[in-house]
Design a protein around this motif. Structure first.
Motif, PDB file in Angstrom:
ATOM      1  N   ILE A 272      -0.014   3.673   0.274  1.00  0.00           N
ATOM      2  CA  ILE A 272       0.506   3.181   1.394  1.00  0.00           C
ATOM      3  C   ILE A 272       0.375   4.292   2.493  1.00  0.00           C
ATOM      4  N   ASP A 276       3.441   7.256   0.113  1.00  0.00           N
ATOM      5  CA  ASP A 276       4.189   6.765  -1.093  1.00  0.00           C
ATOM      6  C   ASP A 276       3.477   5.927  -2.035  1.00  0.00           C
ATOM      7  N   LEU A 278       3.154   1.969  -3.853  1.00  0.00           N
ATOM      8  CA  LEU A 278       3.852   0.663  -3.967  1.00  0.00           C
ATOM      9  C   LEU A 278       3.297   0.139  -5.416  1.00  0.00           C
ATOM     10  N   ARG A 293       8.762   0.999  -3.989  1.00  0.00           N
ATOM     11  CA  ARG A 293       8.203   2.054  -3.055  1.00  0.00           C
ATOM     12  C   ARG A 293       8.785   3.335  -3.805  1.00  0.00           C
ATOM     13  N   CYS A 295       8.574   7.541  -3.734  1.00  0.00           N
ATOM     14  CA  CYS A 295       8.635   8.647  -3.107  1.00  0.00           C
ATOM     15  C   CYS A 295       8.878   9.755  -3.818  1.00  0.00           C
ATOM     16  N   THR A 299      13.619   5.673  -4.182  1.00  0.00           N
ATOM     17  CA  THR A 299      12.945   4.321  -4.462  1.00  0.00           C
ATOM     18  C   THR A 299      13.490   3.339  -3.335  1.00  0.00           C
ATOM     19  N   GLU A 320      -1.316  -2.745   1.245  1.00  0.00           N
ATOM     20  CA  GLU A 320      -0.730  -2.566   2.418  1.00  0.00           C
ATOM     21  C   GLU A 320      -1.601  -2.598   3.611  1.00  0.00           C
ATOM     22  N   LYS A 341       7.190  -4.439   6.500  1.00  0.00           N
ATOM     23  CA  LYS A 341       7.513  -2.968   5.795  1.00  0.00           C
ATOM     24  C   LYS A 341       8.915  -3.169   5.275  1.00  0.00           C
TER      25      LYS A 341
END
Length: 429
Positions: A272, A276, A278, A293, A295, A299, A320, A341
């Motif tokens: 995305i 990050d 998804l 999600r 990163c 999360t 996305e 989002k």
């Protein structure tokens, strides 16, 4: 408004700058105060140590010397009072000799002595972490979102989401690429290239180009067929593996495990805009599903709607949109769901044909339109970002389209699961 937009932003920047300088001065002043306290504390320890030394020294000398002097005085007095001295003084009293009792045993005892050991110096280690706890952590800046407003303009401005390219009346197949699989499942374009990754019914992921050349073959670490794949902004392959419940990345020719799950199975995956990843995850019993999600350090999970009911039921595909919506395809419920989002439900799309809808892969493009592979009806649906049906792609001799991906120029790549091929389709003017 008292300021124009630019003046307002400049004003905010000036306020932040002044506030930053003020906080810097406070930090320096606080540091000076803590340094003074520290120096004063060291001085007090030094004074206390000197006082203790004096007390110890006095404690050692006084009892011993006083007792010794007392004994000496007694001895002198006894010597003075002995019978021999009395005889010398011309005494004729014999009783003084017979009544004499010696005090040698009493005066032979030496007073108790002290053995003093200097204690070791116990200096506590002061680490940077401990020092930060003492000084405290400087809090990060807080950002608040202020609602915007529409600028008044004297001429029309084209919106990002406003379509400026029309869908061709007859989309064109530019290439039919043989992947070498018996069944072809997932495809993902590599940004700003004519290349893509594709996987099928084997443990091998193929890196190909639009000429049909196989540039690289990557074998999964588990030796199992990958479930889904995506590509990072830097062009690195990332794939999910059901066999060992892992998310893996290929970088510099090596495959590394980014994440391994327990109690959950990673399935569909996509990159995305925030860098990050998804991921759709499902519990072992397939009764719960979440979109997570991931990163670098945290999360974010999305699984329930505002009423506390589960949003997803065993979804298969995710992507996305350019407006930051998440598009989720579910073949079991025959639904394509779109959430924003934050994970809040926006709408469902259940097809636009009289026949049963069988959604599989989903993709988006630069105008925020959504493309959906309808496997059993051999077509691709195109809807806008609000779920409004636009048209089908049904003139490219598609056979069981399974997964979709668009490249940087909005060329569409379609896998046909039973034919083992990838089709490159031009569908926009």
């Amino acid at each position: 408004m008292p300021f124009s937009d630019c003046d307002t932003l400049q004003h905010v920047a000036d306020v932040v700058s002044k506030s930053s300088k003020s906080k810097k001065a406070v930090i320096i002043e606080d540091g000076d105060e803590k340094y003074y306290v520290w120096k004063e504390l060291v001085r007090k320890f030094e004074v206390k140590g000197t006082t203790n030394d004096t007390r110890r020294n006095s404690g050692i000398g006084r009892p011993g010397s006083a007792r010794t002097k007392e004994n000496i005085d007694v001895i002198d007095r006894v010597i003075t009072e002995t019978p021999q001295k009395s005889v010398r003084r011309a005494s004729n009293d014999l009783s003084k000799f017979t009544s004499y009792v010696s005090r040698n045993e009493e005066l032979r005892n030496i007073p108790t002595r002290f053995e003093l050991t200097v204690p070791p110096l116990d200096l506590r280690e002061l680490t940077e972490e401990r020092l930060c706890q003492i000084i405290r952590v400087i809090p990060p800046s807080m950002k608040s979102i202020i609602p915007g407003h529409i600028l008044q303009v004297s001429h029309p401005v084209s919106s990002f989401n406003e379509p400026n390219r029309k869908v061709l009346e007859k989309p064109e197949v530019l290439a039919v690429l043989n992947t070498g699989y018996r069944k072809t499942y997932r495809v993902c374009c590599i940004p700003n290239t004519n290349q893509f990754y594709v996987c099928g019914d084997t443990k091998t992921i193929r890196h190909m180009n639009t000429e049909g050349s196989i540039m690289e073959e990557i074998i999964t670490k588990s030796g199992y067929t990958p479930y889904d794949l995506t590509v990072t902004r830097e062009g690195h392959l990332v794939y999910t593996d059901l066999k060992n419940r892992s998310i893996n990345r290929q970088k510099n020719g090596k495959i590394e495990c980014l994440l391994r799950l327990e109690g959950w199975i990673p399935r569909a995956i996509c990159r995305i805009s925030t860098h990050d990843v998804l991921v759709i995850m499902t519990t072992d019993d397939c009764k719960r599903s979440e979109i997570v999600r991931y990163c670098t350090s945290t999360t974010t999970r999305t699984q329930y709607n505002d009423n506390g009911k589960p949003i997803y039921f065993d979804p298969d595909f995710v992507t996305e949109n350019k407006n930051l919506d998440f598009v989720v395809s579910n073949s079991n419920t025959k639904t394509v769901m779109v959430v924003d989002k934050e994970g809040k439900f926006r709408f469902n799309y259940n097809g636009n044909l009289k026949k049963s809808f069988s959604p599989r892969g989903v993709a988006t493009e630069n105008m925020c339109n959504i493309l959906i592979a309808d496997r059993d009806n051999h077509v691709i649906h195109i809807i806008d970002q609000n779920g409004q049906f636009l048209r089908y792609i049904d003139t490219c001799n598609l056979h069981k389209p399974y997964d979709l991906s668009t490249d940087s120029s909005d060329m569409l790549f379609v896998t046909e699961c039973d034919s083992g091929i990838v089709k490159q389709i031009k569908y926009l003017e």
